[in-house]
Design a protein around this motif. Structure first.
Motif, PDB file in Angstrom:
ATOM      1  N   LEU A  70       0.852  -1.202   0.004  1.00  0.00           N
ATOM      2  CA  LEU A  70      -0.010  -0.195   0.097  1.00  0.00           C
ATOM      3  C   LEU A  70       0.878   1.163   0.026  1.00  0.00           C
ATOM      4  O   LEU A  70       1.858   1.305   0.967  1.00  0.00           O
ATOM      5  CB  LEU A  70      -0.856  -0.127   1.305  1.00  0.00           C
ATOM      6  N   PRO A  71       0.599   2.294  -0.955  1.00  0.00           N
ATOM      7  CA  PRO A  71       1.266   3.319  -1.017  1.00  0.00           C
ATOM      8  C   PRO A  71       1.681   4.238   0.461  1.00  0.00           C
ATOM      9  O   PRO A  71       2.937   4.539   0.660  1.00  0.00           O
ATOM     10  CB  PRO A  71       0.833   4.267  -2.101  1.00  0.00           C
ATOM     11  N   GLU A  72       0.512   4.115   1.031  1.00  0.00           N
ATOM     12  CA  GLU A  72       0.720   4.958   2.442  1.00  0.00           C
ATOM     13  C   GLU A  72       1.538   4.161   3.515  1.00  0.00           C
ATOM     14  O   GLU A  72       2.235   4.904   4.197  1.00  0.00           O
ATOM     15  CB  GLU A  72      -0.662   5.370   2.962  1.00  0.00           C
ATOM     16  N   LEU A  73       1.627   2.996   3.311  1.00  0.00           N
ATOM     17  CA  LEU A  73       2.172   2.164   4.160  1.00  0.00           C
ATOM     18  C   LEU A  73       3.991   2.153   3.837  1.00  0.00           C
ATOM     19  O   LEU A  73       4.661   2.334   4.596  1.00  0.00           O
ATOM     20  CB  LEU A  73       1.964   0.521   4.002  1.00  0.00           C
ATOM     21  N   ARG A  74       4.099   2.068   2.608  1.00  0.00           N
ATOM     22  CA  ARG A  74       5.358   2.144   2.007  1.00  0.00           C
ATOM     23  C   ARG A  74       5.989   3.500   2.371  1.00  0.00           C
ATOM     24  O   ARG A  74       7.148   3.677   2.789  1.00  0.00           O
ATOM     25  CB  ARG A  74       5.447   1.871   0.537  1.00  0.00           C
ATOM     26  N   GLN A  75       5.121   4.468   2.445  1.00  0.00           N
ATOM     27  CA  GLN A  75       5.956   5.925   2.686  1.00  0.00           C
ATOM     28  C   GLN A  75       6.012   5.904   4.126  1.00  0.00           C
ATOM     29  O   GLN A  75       6.995   6.523   4.558  1.00  0.00           O
ATOM     30  CB  GLN A  75       4.655   7.041   2.278  1.00  0.00           C
ATOM     31  N   ALA A  76       5.294   5.323   4.914  1.00  0.00           N
ATOM     32  CA  ALA A  76       5.547   5.321   6.374  1.00  0.00           C
ATOM     33  C   ALA A  76       6.794   4.605   6.768  1.00  0.00           C
ATOM     34  O   ALA A  76       7.369   4.925   7.525  1.00  0.00           O
ATOM     35  CB  ALA A  76       4.175   4.808   7.352  1.00  0.00           C
ATOM     36  N   LEU A  77       6.939   3.548   5.927  1.00  0.00           N
ATOM     37  CA  LEU A  77       8.086   2.784   6.342  1.00  0.00           C
ATOM     38  C   LEU A  77       9.299   3.444   5.639  1.00  0.00           C
ATOM     39  O   LEU A  77      10.555   3.200   6.598  1.00  0.00           O
ATOM     40  CB  LEU A  77       7.986   1.423   5.583  1.00  0.00           C
ATOM     41  N   ILE A  78       9.251   4.173   4.656  1.00  0.00           N
ATOM     42  CA  ILE A  78      10.457   4.805   4.128  1.00  0.00           C
ATOM     43  C   ILE A  78      11.062   5.897   5.294  1.00  0.00           C
ATOM     44  O   ILE A  78      12.014   6.203   5.859  1.00  0.00           O
ATOM     45  CB  ILE A  78      10.409   5.618   2.794  1.00  0.00           C
ATOM     46  N   GLU A  79       9.861   6.745   5.862  1.00  0.00           N
ATOM     47  CA  GLU A  79       9.925   7.422   7.056  1.00  0.00           C
ATOM     48  C   GLU A  79      10.709   6.769   8.316  1.00  0.00           C
ATOM     49  O   GLU A  79      11.810   7.452   8.759  1.00  0.00           O
ATOM     50  CB  GLU A  79       8.616   8.291   7.440  1.00  0.00           C
ATOM     51  N   LYS A  80      10.072   5.645   8.535  1.00  0.00           N
ATOM     52  CA  LYS A  80      10.565   5.048   9.678  1.00  0.00           C
ATOM     53  C   LYS A  80      12.110   4.566   9.402  1.00  0.00           C
ATOM     54  O   LYS A  80      12.980   4.467  10.295  1.00  0.00           O
ATOM     55  CB  LYS A  80       9.563   3.468   9.907  1.00  0.00           C
ATOM     56  N   LEU A  81      12.593   3.883   8.182  1.00  0.00           N
ATOM     57  CA  LEU A  81      13.726   3.657   7.847  1.00  0.00           C
ATOM     58  C   LEU A  81      14.877   4.916   8.121  1.00  0.00           C
ATOM     59  O   LEU A  81      16.010   4.748   8.459  1.00  0.00           O
ATOM     60  CB  LEU A  81      13.920   3.107   6.539  1.00  0.00           C
ATOM     61  N   HIS A  82      14.437   6.242   7.598  1.00  0.00           N
ATOM     62  CA  HIS A  82      14.998   7.110   7.829  1.00  0.00           C
ATOM     63  C   HIS A  82      15.315   7.468   9.075  1.00  0.00           C
ATOM     64  O   HIS A  82      16.289   7.625   9.624  1.00  0.00           O
ATOM     65  CB  HIS A  82      14.396   8.576   7.144  1.00  0.00           C
TER      66      HIS A  82
END
Length: 394
Positions: A70-82
């Motif tokens: 899901l795009p919103e989950l992937r975006q949240a995960l990219i922020e988490k990885l940062h």
């Protein structure tokens, strides 16, 4: 042609899953308590579950989602990885758990003729992933006997001398089955050796939040590194099956190859599970840390239960949810000991031979609440005392 002649060699040559054998053992042993499977005793955050409960009627939940997540989950995960992992050049694919993530990676990066590297004790499902995809040249390196850290000197020699160069090196940090944390300087050395040799490093960070005694988890990033993460343990989402791959954005083609595999296996991780993962992320890592810190009490109970084996017999426990223990010298058949402990003492652990180390056992202290863990640890202690004193009395 016999019946087995009708079956694929890659399946026949894949180890029988140890957890399937253990589940059968648990069913066969009356009222046995499990210190075996790598699970945690908590459920996902209550507020996340409440949000998901309301979503079941939403039409999008019952449709396919985007293959990569899901795009919103992937975006949240990219922020988490940062923020948490200091990974700034990684793309994300959401998978049906970390095990599926690993299979995707092996299928995308390894050919049948390639050699790959693991360190014993290794994570048995990773070993099986190589076997079932047809990669039979699995080079198993040693770990330091005192620390259980991967032997980087052996790795350096192996990467230099093996022709063609191994395609991939795999580690779990903190470790499964060992519960050992690979310190950052050692992880960096392993990474540099892989980079210089031109091979991939795959790091499974499933237990990133499971760190004790003031230790801090760290990740590495590079064009030769793929990181795997999971929601299963941290957020108590074992049955929801959500993991994810962080792969290098700068490496052309890797995302496209992972997508081919993803589309053919699950298409996408379950949409409702991904929504639960998103709402769990919103609750935040502090929630996870709060759950994890109580496991120190379970670890102490199990450590005490293992004391009949002697102080030097027990390793690990710096991270993850595992302790790794050597059985007395004359018990190389660890599965026989595991069966005996289950039937005679009502407690189940994992045989070390499943991880390439006969004569050892893996003990998981994450799956029981403290009071239950105390009972299971008592059974384990009595069993080990008897084993050391009298052998396997029937």
């Amino acid at each position: 042609m016999g019946s087995s002649g009708m079956l694929a060699k890659r399946a026949l040559l894949t180890n029988t899953p140890v957890m399937v054998q253990i589940q059968e053992l648990i069913r066969g042993a009356k009222d046995a308590m499990s210190l075996a499977q790598g699970v945690v005793y908590w459920k996902p955050p209550k507020q996340a579950l409440e949000r998901v409960k309301e979503l079941v009627w939403e039409p999008s939940i019952s449709r396919y989602g985007a293959d990569e997540g899901l795009p919103e989950l992937r975006q949240a995960l990219i922020e988490k990885l940062h923020q948490e992992n200091k990974l700034f050049k990684s793309s994300v694919m959401v998978t049906a758990g970390a095990n599926q993530a690993f299979v995707n990676i092996v299928l995308a990066l390894c050919d049948v003729e390639d050699s790959v590297v693991m360190f014993a004790p290794y994570y048995f499902n990773s070993y099986m992933a190589f076997q079932m995809t047809g990669v039979t040249n699995i080079l198993v390196g040693p770990c330091n006997q005192k620390t259980l850290h991967p032997d980087a000197d052996w790795l350096e020699k192996t990467l230099l001398e093996t022709k063609p160069t191994p395609k991939l090196v795999s580690v779990v940090n903190p470790g499964n089955p060992s519960g050992t944390y690979i310190p950052e300087p050692l992880l960096k050395r392993i990474s540099d050796l892989c980079r210089d040799a031109g091979c991939w490093l795959v790091v499974d960070n499933t237990y990133e939040y499971f760190m004790y005694d003031g230790l801090k988890h760290s990740c590495l990033e590079g064009n030769h590194i793929v990181n795997i993460f999971s929601f299963s343990k941290a957020y108590g989402m074992m049955g929801w099956r959500v993991g994810y791959i962080a792969y290098p954005s700068d490496v052309e083609g890797i995302g496209a190859q992972l997508l081919k595999i993803q589309d053919n296996v699950p298409i996408c991780a379950a949409v409702i599970s991904q929504r639960l993962a998103l709402h769990s992320l919103e609750v935040g890592p502090e929630w996870v840390t709060e759950q994890v810190k109580d496991l120190v009490k379970n670890r102490a109970l199990v450590l005490e239960a293992l004391s009949p084996l002697g102080e030097d017999a027990v390793k690990g426990g710096e991270g993850a949810i595992y302790l790794w223990a050597k059985l007395p010298d004359n018990y190389l058949d660890d599965f026989e000991v595991v069966r005996w402990l289950a039937k005679r003492h009502g407690v189940v652990v994992i045989p070390g031979s499943a991880s390439g180390c006969p004569g050892y056992v893996r003990i998981s202290y994450g799956g029981l609440i403290e009071d239950e863990c105390r009972i299971a640890a008592g059974r384990l202690r009595r069993g080990l005392e008897e084993l050391v004193r009298d052998g396997m009395v029937q």
